[in-house]
Design a protein around this motif. Structure first.
Motif, PDB file in Angstrom:
ATOM      1  N   TYR A 176     -48.950   1.219  12.328  1.00 33.15           N
ATOM      2  CA  TYR A 176     -49.590   0.383  13.342  1.00 33.15           C
ATOM      3  C   TYR A 176     -50.847   1.031  13.925  1.00 33.15           C
ATOM      4  CZ  TYR A 176     -45.035  -1.994  13.294  1.00 33.15           C
ATOM      5  OH  TYR A 176     -43.896  -2.666  12.923  1.00 33.15           O
ATOM      6  N   SER A 203     -42.765  -9.798  17.865  1.00 33.67           N
ATOM      7  CA  SER A 203     -42.181  -9.818  16.530  1.00 33.67           C
ATOM      8  C   SER A 203     -42.101 -11.246  15.997  1.00 33.67           C
ATOM      9  CB  SER A 203     -40.786  -9.199  16.553  1.00 33.67           C
ATOM     10  OG  SER A 203     -39.935  -9.921  17.426  1.00 33.67           O
ATOM     11  N   THR A 205     -39.693 -13.166  12.913  1.00 31.59           N
ATOM     12  CA  THR A 205     -38.550 -12.989  11.988  1.00 31.59           C
ATOM     13  C   THR A 205     -38.076 -11.542  11.992  1.00 31.59           C
ATOM     14  OG1 THR A 205     -39.998 -12.622  10.070  1.00 31.59           O
ATOM     15  CG2 THR A 205     -39.295 -14.892  10.519  1.00 31.59           C
ATOM     16  N   SER A 206     -37.918 -10.996  13.197  1.00 31.20           N
ATOM     17  CA  SER A 206     -37.387  -9.651  13.436  1.00 31.20           C
ATOM     18  C   SER A 206     -38.311  -8.529  12.979  1.00 31.20           C
ATOM     19  CB  SER A 206     -36.023  -9.469  12.758  1.00 31.20           C
ATOM     20  OG  SER A 206     -35.099 -10.407  13.253  1.00 31.20           O
ATOM     21  N   ARG A 207     -39.509  -8.839  12.555  1.00 34.65           N
ATOM     22  CA  ARG A 207     -40.469  -7.815  12.151  1.00 34.65           C
ATOM     23  C   ARG A 207     -41.459  -7.574  13.280  1.00 34.65           C
ATOM     24  NH1 ARG A 207     -45.332  -8.312   7.755  1.00 34.65           N
ATOM     25  NH2 ARG A 207     -45.588  -6.087   7.293  1.00 34.65           N
ATOM     26  N   LEU A 209     -44.750  -6.920  14.907  1.00 34.58           N
ATOM     27  CA  LEU A 209     -46.130  -7.127  14.466  1.00 34.58           C
ATOM     28  C   LEU A 209     -47.109  -6.247  15.231  1.00 34.58           C
ATOM     29  CD1 LEU A 209     -46.132 -11.035  14.314  1.00 34.58           C
ATOM     30  CD2 LEU A 209     -45.378  -9.402  12.567  1.00 34.58           C
TER      31      LEU A 209
END
Length: 284
Positions: A176, A203, A205-207, A209
């Protein structure tokens, strides 16, 4: 002047250092709000160690100081100038150079191979002094701030918002990173006083960002990180709006953003004000 002595601050109280600090920075270009409890926090945050720091004493009076941080990263022993000051009555007498010369000898004896500092871009005398002793400019750093009431409203796009309090380390943080954080913004500085920071991430879908840290009372944002493929999608405005909810400060402050970096461009687009600039300088 005949009684001046340079020695470490090992036996000097924080209260004594604070008294000299307030005097030394009373006419500083950037107003400094530094009650003694904030100075204590700063010393813990930045690993400023009295054993590695030096002071100039006139008899028993502390008239100058260099507060020095120490960390070892990837086997490299590194020191950091966390604050150099001389009280007004003793300024322009060469005390800064006396302390720097003594400190560099001290850290050399301790096996330090890297010394880092930041200096205001228009502080030409200090820059000249550091260059005289071998420091070189490595990058220009911009400092931004904005009143929370001036933040533009952002529409809800349905991102998952995660709040971690006290702050923790983001998994795979290096993915990141927008640039290498300066000493005071390194993750070590955050974790040293993690109870004072909140970590917020967005986030899908549980990711995760993007993420950011914010100081609960001062409004400092030491780091913002975002995945490469999610740049230029406007996530930063959402993230900053969320960070603003988790500080009591009426102002958000981001110190030491690398010039010409993606994040510097974002700060300007979001109408953060660039209130001062610094150079990072390193001696190897």
């Amino acid at each position: 002047m005949n009684n001046l002595q340079i020695k470490t601050l090992s036996e000097t109280s924080v209260e004594t250092i604070h008294e000299a600090f307030i005097d030394a920075f009373s006419e500083y270009e950037v107003p400094i709000d530094m009650p003694v409890e904030k100075l204590r926090e700063m010393m813990v945050t930045r690993d400023l160690n009295p054993d590695w720091s030096v002071g100039c004493f006139d008899a028993e009076k502390l008239v100058g100081f260099i507060l020095t941080g120490y960390r070892e990263k990837d086997g490299v022993k590194t020191c950091y100038d966390g604050g150099t000051g001389v009280i007004k009555a003793y300024q322009r007498k060469g005390i800064g150079e006396m302390m720097l010369k003594e400190l560099l000898q001290l850290v050399k004896e301790k096996g330090v191979s890297r010394f880092v500092l930041e200096v205001l871009e228009n502080n030409t005398p200090a820059i000249n002094l550091y260059e005289k002793y071998g420091f070189a400019k490595t990058r220009k750093l911009q400092c931004f701030e904005i009143e929370k009431q001036k933040l533009r409203p952002v529409p809800d796009r349905g991102f998952g918002v995660s709040v971690v309090n006290p702050a923790t380390v983001v998994e795979n943080e290096e993915k990141y990173n927008l640039f290498t954080p300066t000493w005071q913004n390194e993750i070590q500085s955050v974790i040293n006083v993690k109870e004072n920071y909140t970590l917020v991430s967005l986030s899908c879908t549980s990711r995760v960002l993007c993420y950011g840290y914010v100081h609960k009372t001062k409004g400092d944002i030491p780091q913002i990180g975002i995945l490469e493929e999610w740049k230029n999608w406007g996530l930063e405005a959402h993230l900053i709006a969320e960070l603003a909810k988790h500080t009591k400060s009426e102002k958000l402050i981001f110190l030491n953003v690398e010039e010409n970096n993606y994040l510097a461009e974002v700060m300007q687009k979001l109408e953060f004000g660039n209130f001062v600039n610094q150079f990072e300088m390193i001696l190897k």
